[in-house]
Structures are given as structure tokens and as C-alpha cells.
Design a protein around this motif. Sequence first.
Motif, PDB file in Angstrom:
ATOM      1  N   SER A 173       0.848  -1.193   0.000  1.00  0.00           N
ATOM      2  CA  SER A 173       0.000   0.000   0.000  1.00  0.00           C
ATOM      3  C   SER A 173       0.887   1.248   0.000  1.00  0.00           C
ATOM      4  CB  SER A 173      -0.886   0.014   1.241  1.00  0.00           C
ATOM      5  OG  SER A 173      -0.112   0.243   2.405  1.00  0.00           O
ATOM      6  N   GLY A 174       0.278   2.405  -0.252  1.00  0.00           N
ATOM      7  CA  GLY A 174       1.042   3.645  -0.252  1.00  0.00           C
ATOM      8  C   GLY A 174       1.705   3.915   1.088  1.00  0.00           C
ATOM      9  N   GLY A 175       0.963   3.699   2.162  1.00  0.00           N
ATOM     10  CA  GLY A 175       1.525   3.919   3.493  1.00  0.00           C
ATOM     11  C   GLY A 175       2.677   2.986   3.793  1.00  0.00           C
ATOM     12  N   GLU A 176       2.555   1.732   3.366  1.00  0.00           N
ATOM     13  CA  GLU A 176       3.637   0.767   3.574  1.00  0.00           C
ATOM     14  C   GLU A 176       4.867   1.134   2.762  1.00  0.00           C
ATOM     15  OE1 GLU A 176       0.914  -3.210   4.535  1.00  0.00           O
ATOM     16  OE2 GLU A 176       1.427  -2.671   2.467  1.00  0.00           O
ATOM     17  N   ARG A 177       4.649   1.579   1.525  1.00  0.00           N
ATOM     18  CA  ARG A 177       5.787   1.994   0.707  1.00  0.00           C
ATOM     19  C   ARG A 177       6.508   3.193   1.310  1.00  0.00           C
ATOM     20  NH1 ARG A 177       3.364   2.267  -5.288  1.00  0.00           N
ATOM     21  NH2 ARG A 177       1.404   2.347  -4.142  1.00  0.00           N
ATOM     22  N   GLN A 178       5.739   4.106   1.903  1.00  0.00           N
ATOM     23  CA  GLN A 178       6.394   5.257   2.520  1.00  0.00           C
ATOM     24  C   GLN A 178       7.191   4.838   3.751  1.00  0.00           C
ATOM     25  OE1 GLN A 178       7.807   7.778   1.615  1.00  0.00           O
ATOM     26  NE2 GLN A 178       6.202   9.337   1.380  1.00  0.00           N
ATOM     27  N   ARG A 179       6.709   3.839   4.478  1.00  0.00           N
ATOM     28  CA  ARG A 179       7.475   3.319   5.613  1.00  0.00           C
ATOM     29  C   ARG A 179       8.784   2.691   5.142  1.00  0.00           C
ATOM     30  NH1 ARG A 179       5.185   2.426  10.705  1.00  0.00           N
ATOM     31  NH2 ARG A 179       3.170   3.461  10.929  1.00  0.00           N
ATOM     32  N   VAL A 180       8.733   1.988   4.032  1.00  0.00           N
ATOM     33  CA  VAL A 180       9.955   1.416   3.458  1.00  0.00           C
ATOM     34  C   VAL A 180      10.900   2.547   3.044  1.00  0.00           C
ATOM     35  CG1 VAL A 180      10.910   0.041   1.577  1.00  0.00           C
ATOM     36  CG2 VAL A 180       8.802  -0.695   2.714  1.00  0.00           C
ATOM     37  N   ALA A 181      10.347   3.598   2.448  1.00  0.00           N
ATOM     38  CA  ALA A 181      11.162   4.735   2.029  1.00  0.00           C
ATOM     39  C   ALA A 181      11.826   5.409   3.231  1.00  0.00           C
ATOM     40  CB  ALA A 181      10.314   5.741   1.253  1.00  0.00           C
ATOM     41  N   VAL A 182      11.098   5.490   4.333  1.00  0.00           N
ATOM     42  CA  VAL A 182      11.673   6.061   5.555  1.00  0.00           C
ATOM     43  C   VAL A 182      12.792   5.166   6.079  1.00  0.00           C
ATOM     44  CG1 VAL A 182      11.206   6.639   7.973  1.00  0.00           C
ATOM     45  CG2 VAL A 182       9.605   7.366   6.189  1.00  0.00           C
ATOM     46  N   ALA A 183      12.568   3.852   6.055  1.00  0.00           N
ATOM     47  CA  ALA A 183      13.621   2.921   6.480  1.00  0.00           C
ATOM     48  C   ALA A 183      14.879   3.115   5.639  1.00  0.00           C
ATOM     49  CB  ALA A 183      13.121   1.474   6.376  1.00  0.00           C
ATOM     50  N   ARG A 184      14.705   3.224   4.336  1.00  0.00           N
ATOM     51  CA  ARG A 184      15.854   3.461   3.454  1.00  0.00           C
ATOM     52  C   ARG A 184      16.552   4.770   3.812  1.00  0.00           C
ATOM     53  NH1 ARG A 184      14.413   4.456  -2.674  1.00  0.00           N
ATOM     54  NH2 ARG A 184      13.492   6.261  -1.639  1.00  0.00           N
ATOM     55  N   GLY A 216       1.872  13.487   0.294  1.00  0.00           N
ATOM     56  CA  GLY A 216       1.142  14.043  -0.845  1.00  0.00           C
ATOM     57  C   GLY A 216       0.447  13.022  -1.720  1.00  0.00           C
ATOM     58  N   ALA A 217       0.938  11.765  -1.728  1.00  0.00           N
ATOM     59  CA  ALA A 217       0.354  10.729  -2.585  1.00  0.00           C
ATOM     60  C   ALA A 217      -0.422   9.688  -1.785  1.00  0.00           C
ATOM     61  CB  ALA A 217       1.463  10.043  -3.387  1.00  0.00           C
ATOM     62  N   LEU A 218      -0.764  10.007  -0.527  1.00  0.00           N
ATOM     63  CA  LEU A 218      -1.380   9.016   0.350  1.00  0.00           C
ATOM     64  C   LEU A 218      -2.835   9.341   0.659  1.00  0.00           C
ATOM     65  CD1 LEU A 218       1.524   8.622   2.947  1.00  0.00           C
ATOM     66  CD2 LEU A 218       1.120   7.290   0.861  1.00  0.00           C
ATOM     67  N   ASP A 219      -3.611   8.276   0.984  1.00  0.00           N
ATOM     68  CA  ASP A 219      -4.976   8.491   1.455  1.00  0.00           C
ATOM     69  C   ASP A 219      -4.940   8.949   2.905  1.00  0.00           C
ATOM     70  OD1 ASP A 219      -4.716   6.212   3.155  1.00  0.00           O
ATOM     71  OD2 ASP A 219      -5.398   4.897   1.549  1.00  0.00           O
ATOM     72  N   SER A 220      -6.100   9.369   3.429  1.00  0.00           N
ATOM     73  CA  SER A 220      -6.138   9.993   4.758  1.00  0.00           C
ATOM     74  C   SER A 220      -5.642   9.062   5.865  1.00  0.00           C
ATOM     75  CB  SER A 220      -7.560  10.470   5.075  1.00  0.00           C
ATOM     76  OG  SER A 220      -8.483   9.395   5.001  1.00  0.00           O
ATOM     77  N   SER A 221      -5.956   7.773   5.750  1.00  0.00           N
ATOM     78  CA  SER A 221      -5.507   6.814   6.763  1.00  0.00           C
ATOM     79  C   SER A 221      -3.990   6.690   6.747  1.00  0.00           C
ATOM     80  CB  SER A 221      -6.149   5.449   6.512  1.00  0.00           C
ATOM     81  OG  SER A 221      -5.658   4.486   7.430  1.00  0.00           O
ATOM     82  N   VAL A 269      -1.899   8.930   5.610  1.00  0.00           N
ATOM     83  CA  VAL A 269      -1.341  10.204   6.049  1.00  0.00           C
ATOM     84  C   VAL A 269      -1.138  10.194   7.559  1.00  0.00           C
ATOM     85  CG1 VAL A 269      -1.838  12.666   6.383  1.00  0.00           C
ATOM     86  CG2 VAL A 269      -2.204  11.611   4.149  1.00  0.00           C
ATOM     87  N   GLU A 270      -2.140   9.711   8.288  1.00  0.00           N
ATOM     88  CA  GLU A 270      -2.039   9.660   9.742  1.00  0.00           C
ATOM     89  C   GLU A 270      -0.960   8.681  10.184  1.00  0.00           C
ATOM     90  OE1 GLU A 270      -2.539  10.399  13.748  1.00  0.00           O
ATOM     91  OE2 GLU A 270      -3.036  11.555  11.952  1.00  0.00           O
ATOM     92  N   ASP A 271      -0.834   7.559   9.490  1.00  0.00           N
ATOM     93  CA  ASP A 271       0.216   6.589   9.811  1.00  0.00           C
ATOM     94  C   ASP A 271       1.594   7.225   9.677  1.00  0.00           C
ATOM     95  OD1 ASP A 271      -1.590   4.602  10.340  1.00  0.00           O
ATOM     96  OD2 ASP A 271      -1.363   3.592   8.399  1.00  0.00           O
ATOM     97  N   VAL A 272       1.811   7.948   8.582  1.00  0.00           N
ATOM     98  CA  VAL A 272       3.113   8.565   8.348  1.00  0.00           C
ATOM     99  C   VAL A 272       3.352   9.699   9.342  1.00  0.00           C
ATOM    100  CG1 VAL A 272       4.488   9.892   6.688  1.00  0.00           C
ATOM    101  CG2 VAL A 272       3.217   7.874   5.936  1.00  0.00           C
ATOM    102  N   ARG A 273       2.307  10.453   9.660  1.00  0.00           N
ATOM    103  CA  ARG A 273       2.453  11.515  10.669  1.00  0.00           C
ATOM    104  C   ARG A 273       2.909  10.937  11.997  1.00  0.00           C
ATOM    105  NH1 ARG A 273       0.090  14.484  14.791  1.00  0.00           N
ATOM    106  NH2 ARG A 273      -1.492  12.882  15.135  1.00  0.00           N
ATOM    107  N   GLN A 274       2.254   9.840  12.427  1.00  0.00           N
ATOM    108  CA  GLN A 274       2.634   9.206  13.690  1.00  0.00           C
ATOM    109  C   GLN A 274       4.065   8.683  13.638  1.00  0.00           C
ATOM    110  OE1 GLN A 274       1.223   9.051  16.620  1.00  0.00           O
ATOM    111  NE2 GLN A 274      -0.629  10.138  16.020  1.00  0.00           N
ATOM    112  N   LEU A 275       4.433   8.127  12.505  1.00  0.00           N
ATOM    113  CA  LEU A 275       5.794   7.610  12.340  1.00  0.00           C
ATOM    114  C   LEU A 275       6.815   8.733  12.493  1.00  0.00           C
ATOM    115  CD1 LEU A 275       7.952   5.568  11.493  1.00  0.00           C
ATOM    116  CD2 LEU A 275       7.303   5.968   9.119  1.00  0.00           C
ATOM    117  N   LEU A 276       6.577   9.865  11.823  1.00  0.00           N
ATOM    118  CA  LEU A 276       7.510  10.981  11.909  1.00  0.00           C
ATOM    119  C   LEU A 276       7.539  11.573  13.317  1.00  0.00           C
ATOM    120  CD1 LEU A 276       6.854  12.724   8.475  1.00  0.00           C
ATOM    121  CD2 LEU A 276       8.775  11.241   9.103  1.00  0.00           C
ATOM    122  N   LEU A 277       6.393  11.611  13.977  1.00  0.00           N
ATOM    123  CA  LEU A 277       6.345  12.062  15.375  1.00  0.00           C
ATOM    124  C   LEU A 277       7.226  11.189  16.258  1.00  0.00           C
ATOM    125  CD1 LEU A 277       2.578  12.941  16.014  1.00  0.00           C
ATOM    126  CD2 LEU A 277       4.523  14.495  16.272  1.00  0.00           C
TER     127      LEU A 277
END
Length: 236
Positions: free
Chosen positions: A145-156, A172-177, A179-187
Motif C-alpha cells: 500500500s502507499g503507506g507501507e511503501r512510505q514506511r519502506v522509504a523512511v527505512a531506506r 502528498g500521494a497518500l490516502d487519509s488513513s 497520512v495519519e500513519d506517516v504523521r505518527q511515524l515521523l512524530l
Amino acid sequence: MTNAPMIDLREATKKYDDGPPALAGVTLSVAAGDCVAVLGHSGSGKSTLLNLIAGLDRPSSGSVTVDGVRVDRLGEAGSAKYRRASIGMVFQFFHLLDDLTVLDNVLVPAQLAGTGRGEARRRAWELLESLGVERHAKAHPQRLSGGERQRVAVARALMNRPALLLADEPTGALDSSSVEDVRQLLLELNAEGQTILLVTHDVQLAAGLAHRTVELVDGAIARDVVNARALPAVGR
């Protein structure tokens, strides 16, 4: 011990032609461990600012210092070494390599830095597990999923333990759910001490994630404010 800022721009200006500068005399300081969001409309200078900090471009005048390094004085080889050692970058569209597995994508920065294979694999697994995507290690990015791919990108981006994480429209390319996952990750990453500079058009994301919001207009800083997130919660 030094109190020098992680990012220190002094009167940084970038001109590409005879028109108005893309960045006009920007002075900006970001402390180590801080999280700062940069807002602005298209053409405001956000991308130029990011490129100067990442060493992808040089200012026409002024200085850019990151983690004690005068980035504006680096040559091509020095800039590449600086990015490998000090900068992690996360993008809107992930920029993962679809012909590599998730694990191999995360390993790329370590391979470029010459890290030993055993050490690199241990670090990669550690990151995938901490970011909750270790079960996808052998999968290819297009299956996530988009959120999972962004988590992989953060790991990289975190593979070489960068002093600074640059996030360019990471939701910018993620759905609302997601977006919140990535926000929490960055927090969580910032709470652990990771310095983050976030470039976004999302005012709510900036307010809910960053300690400060800096707004660029026509290449200059129009606003630099402390967000409510930076204030201590009553009763805590």
C-alpha cells in the motif's frame, strides 16, 4: 559539546536567470532534534531551499551549513559523500526500485556507503521491524500500500543513521488513513531525537507534526511561528 544548529542558512540567495531570485536572502536556523515544517505555494522557493540543504544545488550568495559542514563549499564528490553520511530523504512518490525487494531497497544506501554486508543487513532488519514492515521484506514495492511503501522509504532514508531527515511532501500521494500513519511515524522518529525538515502544502500536517512552521512567499520567509505541538501539555 556544541550548541551549533543542525541547519544554519545565512542570507542564502539562489538566482537561476535575470528574473526574481528563487530564494531571496533566507536566514534560517534549525536546532538538532527539532522538527520544522516549510510551507508555501508552488514557486515559493520550497524546493530550492530543500535542494540547497541537501547539497543538490549551491546558493548564488550566502552560506548553507548542515551538521557543521559548509555545504555550499562542497564539490560534486563532496556533496555526494555528505548526502550519504548526513542526509536521509523521503519523497512524495517514494522513489523505490520496483525490481528490488523491500529489503534490497533499504540496503541500497549502505551499499553505496561501503558498509559491510552483515552489518547492513542487521541494520535493515532492525529498521523494517521498528517500522512494522518486516513481513514485506521479500516482497516488491508495487505489492504494498502507499503507506507501507512510505514506511519502506523512511527505512531506506534512515539506513545510514543520518543527522537530518528531509521529507519532501511525504504524504502528498497518500490516502487519509496512510497520512495519519506517516504523521505518527515521523512524530515517533522526532521524539527519539531525529531532526526533521518537512516540506509540505498541508497546513494541518505541519501544525500536528512540527514544532515550528516557516512559510515562504516569493523566495523569502514571510512567517516563522511556534506551533501548539511544541507547547507542554497541561497536567503532563
